[in-house]
Design a protein around this motif. Structure first.
Motif, PDB file in Angstrom:
ATOM      1  N   THR A 195       0.841  -1.191   0.000  1.00 50.26           N
ATOM      2  CA  THR A 195       0.000   0.000   0.000  1.00 50.26           C
ATOM      3  C   THR A 195       0.880   1.245   0.000  1.00 50.26           C
ATOM      4  O   THR A 195       2.080   1.188   0.304  1.00 50.26           O
ATOM      5  N   ILE A 196       0.275   2.383  -0.295  1.00 48.28           N
ATOM      6  CA  ILE A 196       1.003   3.639  -0.267  1.00 48.28           C
ATOM      7  C   ILE A 196       1.436   3.965   1.157  1.00 48.28           C
ATOM      8  O   ILE A 196       2.512   4.529   1.384  1.00 48.28           O
ATOM      9  N   GLU A 197       0.622   3.581   2.128  1.00 49.65           N
ATOM     10  CA  GLU A 197       0.987   3.797   3.528  1.00 49.65           C
ATOM     11  C   GLU A 197       2.270   3.060   3.877  1.00 49.65           C
ATOM     12  O   GLU A 197       3.140   3.592   4.584  1.00 49.65           O
ATOM     13  N   ALA A 202       7.976   3.196   5.070  1.00 49.36           N
ATOM     14  CA  ALA A 202       9.345   2.729   4.820  1.00 49.36           C
ATOM     15  C   ALA A 202      10.294   3.901   4.610  1.00 49.36           C
ATOM     16  O   ALA A 202      11.481   3.820   4.950  1.00 49.36           O
ATOM     17  N   LEU A 203       9.773   4.999   4.059  1.00 49.71           N
ATOM     18  CA  LEU A 203      10.594   6.190   3.832  1.00 49.71           C
ATOM     19  C   LEU A 203      10.699   7.058   5.080  1.00 49.71           C
ATOM     20  O   LEU A 203      11.540   7.949   5.150  1.00 49.71           O
ATOM     21  N   GLY A 204       9.776   6.816   6.037  1.00 48.00           N
ATOM     22  CA  GLY A 204       9.794   7.595   7.262  1.00 48.00           C
ATOM     23  C   GLY A 204       9.186   8.970   7.117  1.00 48.00           C
ATOM     24  O   GLY A 204       9.561   9.900   7.848  1.00 48.00           O
ATOM     25  N   ILE A 205       8.234   9.119   6.173  1.00 43.86           N
ATOM     26  CA  ILE A 205       7.589  10.419   5.970  1.00 43.86           C
ATOM     27  C   ILE A 205       6.079  10.260   5.956  1.00 43.86           C
ATOM     28  O   ILE A 205       5.559   9.157   5.778  1.00 43.86           O
ATOM     29  N   ASN A 206       5.376  11.374   6.136  1.00 37.82           N
ATOM     30  CA  ASN A 206       3.922  11.393   6.160  1.00 37.82           C
ATOM     31  C   ASN A 206       3.347  10.972   4.817  1.00 37.82           C
ATOM     32  O   ASN A 206       3.856  11.344   3.772  1.00 37.82           O
ATOM     33  N   ARG A 207       2.236  10.195   4.855  1.00 37.97           N
ATOM     34  CA  ARG A 207       1.642   9.682   3.622  1.00 37.97           C
ATOM     35  C   ARG A 207       1.201  10.811   2.702  1.00 37.97           C
ATOM     36  O   ARG A 207       1.437  10.781   1.493  1.00 37.97           O
ATOM     37  N   SER A 208       0.543  11.806   3.260  1.00 41.44           N
ATOM     38  CA  SER A 208       0.042  12.912   2.452  1.00 41.44           C
ATOM     39  C   SER A 208       1.193  13.687   1.808  1.00 41.44           C
ATOM     40  O   SER A 208       1.150  14.030   0.624  1.00 41.44           O
ATOM     41  N   LYS A 215       4.061  13.047  -6.751  1.00 42.50           N
ATOM     42  CA  LYS A 215       3.379  13.536  -7.944  1.00 42.50           C
ATOM     43  C   LYS A 215       4.069  14.764  -8.514  1.00 42.50           C
ATOM     44  O   LYS A 215       4.117  14.942  -9.744  1.00 42.50           O
ATOM     45  N   ARG A 216       4.623  15.618  -7.659  1.00 45.20           N
ATOM     46  CA  ARG A 216       5.312  16.808  -8.150  1.00 45.20           C
ATOM     47  C   ARG A 216       6.544  16.428  -8.958  1.00 45.20           C
ATOM     48  O   ARG A 216       6.846  17.030  -9.986  1.00 45.20           O
ATOM     49  N   VAL A 217       7.259  15.404  -8.520  1.00 48.77           N
ATOM     50  CA  VAL A 217       8.486  15.003  -9.212  1.00 48.77           C
ATOM     51  C   VAL A 217       8.189  14.178 -10.456  1.00 48.77           C
ATOM     52  O   VAL A 217       8.819  14.356 -11.501  1.00 48.77           O
ATOM     53  N   THR A 218       7.221  13.263 -10.365  1.00 47.74           N
ATOM     54  CA  THR A 218       6.992  12.313 -11.457  1.00 47.74           C
ATOM     55  C   THR A 218       5.796  12.657 -12.334  1.00 47.74           C
ATOM     56  O   THR A 218       5.679  12.135 -13.448  1.00 47.74           O
ATOM     57  N   GLY A 219       4.878  13.495 -11.823  1.00 45.98           N
ATOM     58  CA  GLY A 219       3.662  13.779 -12.577  1.00 45.98           C
ATOM     59  C   GLY A 219       2.594  12.726 -12.387  1.00 45.98           C
ATOM     60  O   GLY A 219       1.520  12.799 -13.008  1.00 45.98           O
TER      61      GLY A 219
END
Length: 297
Positions: A195-197, A202-208, A215-219
């Motif tokens: 899941t996206i969560e 895993a990255l240690g950052i907020n889902r939102s 999306k800003r980086v990849t579109g």
């Protein structure tokens, strides 16, 4: 009479930049295409004649662009557009459909946007090189996929550098780092029910925050990218293996074959079975002039 030729590329596992189809058409007077939406980026370069593009801006309001030879236009994924040839001087154009992880970030360096999708060359030599790459891809679809993708990269480089007034944006190394890590997580775990969560955790950052950054980086939204990645892997397995569709479904993270088939069709506009049958043809698809109203892809 319309003269049209196009080739569909058997899309394989090219994530940063991938090719879906390309073609060239001499349109009949007032020939119209649309309204229709695309799943990927679609660029048209006008060789001769004139035509009109009707496309929505960021607010959803339709804008009209009158175009001529030497210009081009870019259609964005999901954008509902209509375009038609001039009645007295109908255009002849070539088109190429592509997508990938880095496409939106590259477009951000150019002065081509949803509000102004018109291609205007500022470097004639680069423009000519870009046109040559499109023609090469169109007429060499029997090359290896590596060779074709190599020419796609050359096209995209010339496309970027020939566009008018490049806009420089500072890079965000931290954003790039998170996106690379997210893509790596997807590459290693796409066969699981992730899941996206789980990715953001895993990255240690907020889902939102992760969703907006990705999306800003990849579109693309993370879920959209995950879907495309899985279906690209599935497409490759359909082409080169004799695995049952249920087995391929499981290998790309879908326990339910019906859900997999629906997801696959949403991206490729055909069932996994149809895709396997069509992409196992030895020769690329080419259309000669036809009498019935068969629109180009």
């Amino acid at each position: 009479m319309r003269d049209v030729i196009f080739n569909i590329f058997p899309n394989e596992n090219y994530i940063d930049l991938g090719l879906y189809q390309c073609g060239r058409e001499q349109c009949a007077p007032a020939h119209i295409f649309g309204p229709a939406a695309r799943n990927h980026y679609l660029f048209h370069y006008i060789h001769r004649g004139k035509g009109t593009l009707i496309a929505p801006d960021r607010t959803g309001k339709n804008q009209t662009f009158h175009l001529h030879a030497g210009q081009g236009f870019l259609i964005y994924p999901g954008q509902i557009t209509t375009y038609f040839a001039d009645e007295k001087d109908p255009w002849e154009y070539a088109w190429i459909e592509f997508d990938g992880l880095r496409v939106q970030a590259a477009l951000d360096l150019m002065n081509i946007t949803v509000d102004d999708p018109v291609y205007r060359a500022g470097d004639v030599k680069r423009k000519e090189a870009m046109v040559q790459e499109i023609e090469y891809i169109l007429h060499h679809m029997d090359d290896s996929s590596f060779a074709t993708i190599g020419h796609l990269y050359l096209f995209f480089d010339d496309f970027m550098k020939s566009a008018r007034q490049p806009v420089e944006h500072p890079t965000n190394s931290l954003a790039d780092f998170y996106v690379r890590e997210a893509v790596s997580f997807i590459e290693n775990n796409y066969a699981k029910d992730i899941t996206i969560e789980q990715i953001s955790k895993a990255l240690g950052i907020n889902r939102s925050y992760f969703g907006k950054l990705f999306k800003r980086v990849t579109g693309k939204a993370p879920m959209q990218f995950l879907l495309q990645y899985r279906m690209t892997k599935a497409a490759g397995l359909l082409q080169v293996t004799d695995l049952k569709i249920a087995e391929i479904s499981a290998q790309v993270g879908y326990e339910n074959q019906l859900h997999f088939s629906r997801a696959f069709k949403s991206l490729y506009n055909k069932s996994p079975k149809q895709y396997r049958q069509e992409t196992r043809r030895k020769k690329p698809v080419e259309l000669e002039p036809v009498g019935k109203k068969q629109e180009k892809f």
